[in-house]
Write a protein that holds these residues in place. Structure first.
Motif, short mmCIF file in Angstrom:
data_model
loop_
_atom_site.label_atom_id
_atom_site.label_comp_id
_atom_site.label_asym_id
_atom_site.label_seq_id
_atom_site.Cartn_x
_atom_site.Cartn_y
_atom_site.Cartn_z
N LYS A 29 0.87 -1.17 0.00
CA LYS A 29 0.00 0.00 0.00
C LYS A 29 0.91 1.22 0.00
CE LYS A 29 -3.50 -2.56 2.45
NZ LYS A 29 -4.15 -2.80 3.74
N LEU A 30 1.14 1.77 -1.16
CA LEU A 30 2.14 2.82 -1.32
C LEU A 30 1.82 4.06 -0.49
CD1 LEU A 30 2.79 2.47 -5.13
CD2 LEU A 30 4.29 1.74 -3.28
N ALA A 31 0.57 4.46 -0.42
CA ALA A 31 0.21 5.66 0.33
C ALA A 31 0.51 5.48 1.82
CB ALA A 31 -1.26 6.01 0.12
N GLN A 32 0.16 4.33 2.38
CA GLN A 32 0.39 4.09 3.80
C GLN A 32 1.87 4.13 4.13
OE1 GLN A 32 -1.94 3.91 6.21
NE2 GLN A 32 -0.21 4.03 7.58
N ARG A 33 2.67 3.57 3.24
CA ARG A 33 4.12 3.54 3.46
C ARG A 33 4.67 4.95 3.52
NH1 ARG A 33 7.68 0.35 -0.74
NH2 ARG A 33 7.35 2.22 -1.94
N TYR A 34 4.08 5.86 2.74
CA TYR A 34 4.60 7.22 2.69
C TYR A 34 3.98 8.15 3.72
CZ TYR A 34 7.48 6.17 -1.22
OH TYR A 34 8.46 5.63 -2.00
N LEU A 35 2.88 7.76 4.33
CA LEU A 35 2.28 8.64 5.35
C LEU A 35 3.16 8.72 6.59
CD1 LEU A 35 -1.51 7.86 5.09
CD2 LEU A 35 -0.35 10.00 4.56
N ASP A 36 3.81 7.62 6.94
CA ASP A 36 4.70 7.60 8.10
C ASP A 36 6.06 8.13 7.69
OD1 ASP A 36 2.64 6.35 9.54
OD2 ASP A 36 3.30 4.39 8.82
N GLY A 37 6.46 9.26 8.24
CA GLY A 37 7.77 9.82 7.98
C GLY A 37 7.89 10.56 6.66
N ALA A 38 6.79 10.75 5.97
CA ALA A 38 6.85 11.47 4.69
C ALA A 38 6.94 12.97 4.95
CB ALA A 38 5.60 11.16 3.86
N PRO A 39 7.45 13.72 3.99
CA PRO A 39 7.43 15.18 4.14
C PRO A 39 6.00 15.67 4.33
CG PRO A 39 8.75 14.52 2.24
CD PRO A 39 8.07 13.29 2.76
N ARG A 40 5.85 16.79 5.04
CA ARG A 40 4.52 17.28 5.37
C ARG A 40 3.65 17.51 4.14
NH1 ARG A 40 4.12 21.37 10.19
NH2 ARG A 40 2.22 21.64 9.03
N GLY A 41 4.23 18.02 3.07
CA GLY A 41 3.45 18.25 1.86
C GLY A 41 2.89 16.96 1.29
N LEU A 42 3.68 15.90 1.35
CA LEU A 42 3.22 14.61 0.83
C LEU A 42 2.16 14.01 1.74
CD1 LEU A 42 3.66 12.77 -1.55
CD2 LEU A 42 5.40 11.57 -0.25
N GLN A 43 2.30 14.21 3.07
CA GLN A 43 1.27 13.73 3.99
C GLN A 43 -0.06 14.41 3.68
OE1 GLN A 43 2.65 14.31 7.97
NE2 GLN A 43 4.11 12.63 7.86
N ARG A 44 -0.05 15.72 3.46
CA ARG A 44 -1.28 16.44 3.11
C ARG A 44 -1.82 15.95 1.77
NH1 ARG A 44 1.68 20.86 4.88
NH2 ARG A 44 1.98 21.55 2.73
N PHE A 45 -0.90 15.66 0.86
CA PHE A 45 -1.27 15.17 -0.47
C PHE A 45 -2.09 13.89 -0.37
CE2 PHE A 45 0.45 12.82 -4.30
CZ PHE A 45 -0.24 13.55 -5.24
N PHE A 46 -1.59 12.91 0.39
CA PHE A 46 -2.31 11.65 0.53
C PHE A 46 -3.53 11.79 1.43
CE2 PHE A 46 1.54 9.40 -0.99
CZ PHE A 46 0.93 8.79 -2.06
N ALA A 47 -3.42 12.57 2.48
CA ALA A 47 -4.57 12.77 3.36
C ALA A 47 -5.71 13.41 2.58
CB ALA A 47 -4.18 13.65 4.54
N GLY A 48 -5.38 14.18 1.55
CA GLY A 48 -6.39 14.84 0.74
C GLY A 48 -7.25 13.90 -0.07
N THR A 49 -6.85 12.63 -0.23
CA THR A 49 -7.66 11.71 -1.03
C THR A 49 -9.02 11.49 -0.38
OG1 THR A 49 -6.70 9.75 0.02
CG2 THR A 49 -5.70 10.50 -2.04
N SER A 50 -9.11 11.68 0.93
CA SER A 50 -10.41 11.52 1.58
C SER A 50 -11.38 12.62 1.15
CB SER A 50 -10.24 11.51 3.10
OG SER A 50 -9.70 12.75 3.53
N ASN A 51 -10.85 13.71 0.58
CA ASN A 51 -11.71 14.80 0.11
C ASN A 51 -12.30 14.53 -1.26
OD1 ASN A 51 -11.10 16.26 2.42
ND2 ASN A 51 -9.31 17.22 1.48
N PHE A 52 -11.80 13.50 -1.94
CA PHE A 52 -12.32 13.19 -3.26
C PHE A 52 -13.69 12.55 -3.13
CE2 PHE A 52 -7.78 13.36 -4.05
CZ PHE A 52 -7.73 14.10 -5.20
N ASP A 53 -14.56 12.91 -4.02
CA ASP A 53 -15.90 12.32 -4.05
C ASP A 53 -15.76 10.84 -4.39
OD1 ASP A 53 -18.47 11.46 -4.70
OD2 ASP A 53 -19.03 13.42 -5.51
#
Length: 186
Positions: A116-140
């Protein structure tokens, strides 16, 4: 030839001999143990059927409803996350890898296990990338079935195009598999 997508039988995998397309038998199908098939892809010597919540492997060389003739069998692949869109599946044959978009974000599959590529990058990822992946929950979520994957081999990249509020794909998530890194959104 394998087909799926019958609304009356959403987990039905139909098959026919390529040389007998006009004479397909009414019993030439397998009901897969899935809610509804969202994607089919061939990997190595097996066919994979995917639903939103998991996948199965269909093996065999001769498909027939009479198992005295056919040798097909279906097995659930427990470590395989589901697929939200058949358009999101991307193959990188030179590396023996498959990628697709699941409800948990982008997936890398090597035939034995998924990452699961997103999960691997959420831990310890740069803040911009964390916001990037966290933003997928905003998609319809109703637009997830429109996710499209694209392999850009010359750049060693997989691009997934997503929609934020319409059927227009307006955001891309980009993964470079040579350097194992995400960047974007584009």
């Amino acid at each position: 030839l394998f087909t799926a997508g019958d609304t009356a039988n959403p987990a039905r995998l139909n098959y026919t001999d390529l040389h007998q397309l006009r004479t397909q038998r009414a019993n030439a199908f397998i009901d897969l143990p899935l809610d509804a098939i969202t994607s089919l892809f061939q990997y190595q010597n097996a066919l994979y059927g995917m639903a939103r919540d998991g996948g199965v492997r269909v093996n065999g060389t001769t498909f027939d409803s009479d198992l005295a003739i056919g040798n097909q069998y279906v097995e659930t692949v427990p470590q395989m996350p589901g697929c939200v869109s058949h358009r999101s599946v991307v193959s990188v044959p030179s590396l023996g890898l498959m990628f697709w978009w699941s409800e948990e974000g982008p997936i890398l599959w090597d035939g034995n296990k998924s990452v699961k590529l997103a999960q691997r990058y959420l831990d310890g990822a740069p803040r911009g990338l964390q916001r990037f992946f966290a933003g997928t929950s905003n998609f319809d979520q109703s637009f997830m079935r429109y996710v499209v994957g694209q392999h850009r081999a010359s750049r060693s990249e997989i691009w997934w195009w997503l929609s934020t509020a319409s059927s227009i794909r307006d955001v891309a998530y980009v993964y470079n598999y040579d350097i194992d890194e995400f960047y974007g959104p584009v």
